[in-house]
Design an enzyme around this catalytic site. Sequence first.
Site, PDB file in Angstrom:
ATOM      1  N   HIS A 172      -4.876 -35.795  52.678  1.00 56.76           N
ATOM      2  CA  HIS A 172      -3.874 -35.153  53.519  1.00 56.76           C
ATOM      3  C   HIS A 172      -2.629 -36.011  53.404  1.00 56.76           C
ATOM      4  CE1 HIS A 172      -5.673 -31.718  55.494  1.00 56.76           C
ATOM      5  NE2 HIS A 172      -6.791 -32.410  55.684  1.00 56.76           N
TER       6      HIS A 172
ATOM      7  N   GLU B 245      -1.493 -25.175  57.363  1.00 59.53           N
ATOM      8  CA  GLU B 245      -0.192 -24.551  57.109  1.00 59.53           C
ATOM      9  C   GLU B 245       0.963 -25.464  57.490  1.00 59.53           C
ATOM     10  OE1 GLU B 245       2.054 -20.248  57.782  1.00 59.53           O
ATOM     11  OE2 GLU B 245       0.052 -20.596  58.622  1.00 59.53           O
TER      12      GLU B 245
END
Length: 274
Positions: free
Chosen positions: A39, A113
Amino acid sequence: MQLGIHLPHIGRKAGPDSIRRAAIQAEELGFDDVWVSEHIIVPKDAGYPPSANFWDPVLTLTWAAAVTTRVRLGTSVLVLPLRHPLPLAKELATLQNLSNGRLILGAGVGWLEAEFDALGVPFKQRGRRMDEGIAMMRAVWTQDPVNFEAQWIPATIRDMRAQPQPVQPIPIWIGGGSDAAIQRALRLDGWHGTRTPPEQAAALVKRLRAERPGPDFVISLRVTCNQHNVALMRDALAVYQDAGVQHVMAAPEDRDIDSYLATAEAFRRCGQGL
């Protein structure tokens, strides 16, 4: 069945010494590979992932490669649509060559998102950008000079060169359980699934082998473990093996490095003889 272990590059246990110790332990214990996740940026109050402290996956694997000689190096997974394929292709080719051909590229389309928004990448185009990104990377890895017509990714590549190219092909395993992800995996080198309980493994393997029966297509699963449930993993691993799963990677959930190392060792013992 081959076994891998996730490196401690996330959360409070992450750090150069932890990663080094875990990589060396994995090689000494006989694991087949070590793995990282990705991430780049996450919302402040996100319930998942539980930590924003994700050390960069490619650099983490490079650090691990420098202290090992045998274990393969995998990503579980890189979110390809978040990255421009050209610099990523350069990074991965360099790592492949520095490690003497040990890299496995696990790749996925992503799901967060807000992360796409922060990086200015259209979330609804992520599947198309992923397919085009893989094709672009494979082009620069194999063509010299390279030409590529891009539709979704900003790029103009006409009669250009990108060196170094990988010393050997980088296998691409696709993560994700959606129909689109499975179909994408079947066009490439392997499927790297998550959250697949043992009782569902046989049906998934049957579905995949109906289209890719050969050993050149790898079926891999990612599982979680900790000191409380690792003793149960031997039975699960036996079921996965009987179902035809070729590779299982465990991601220890322990928050400190000593507990992580103990869990990794226990998981490896569970897989002995399989």
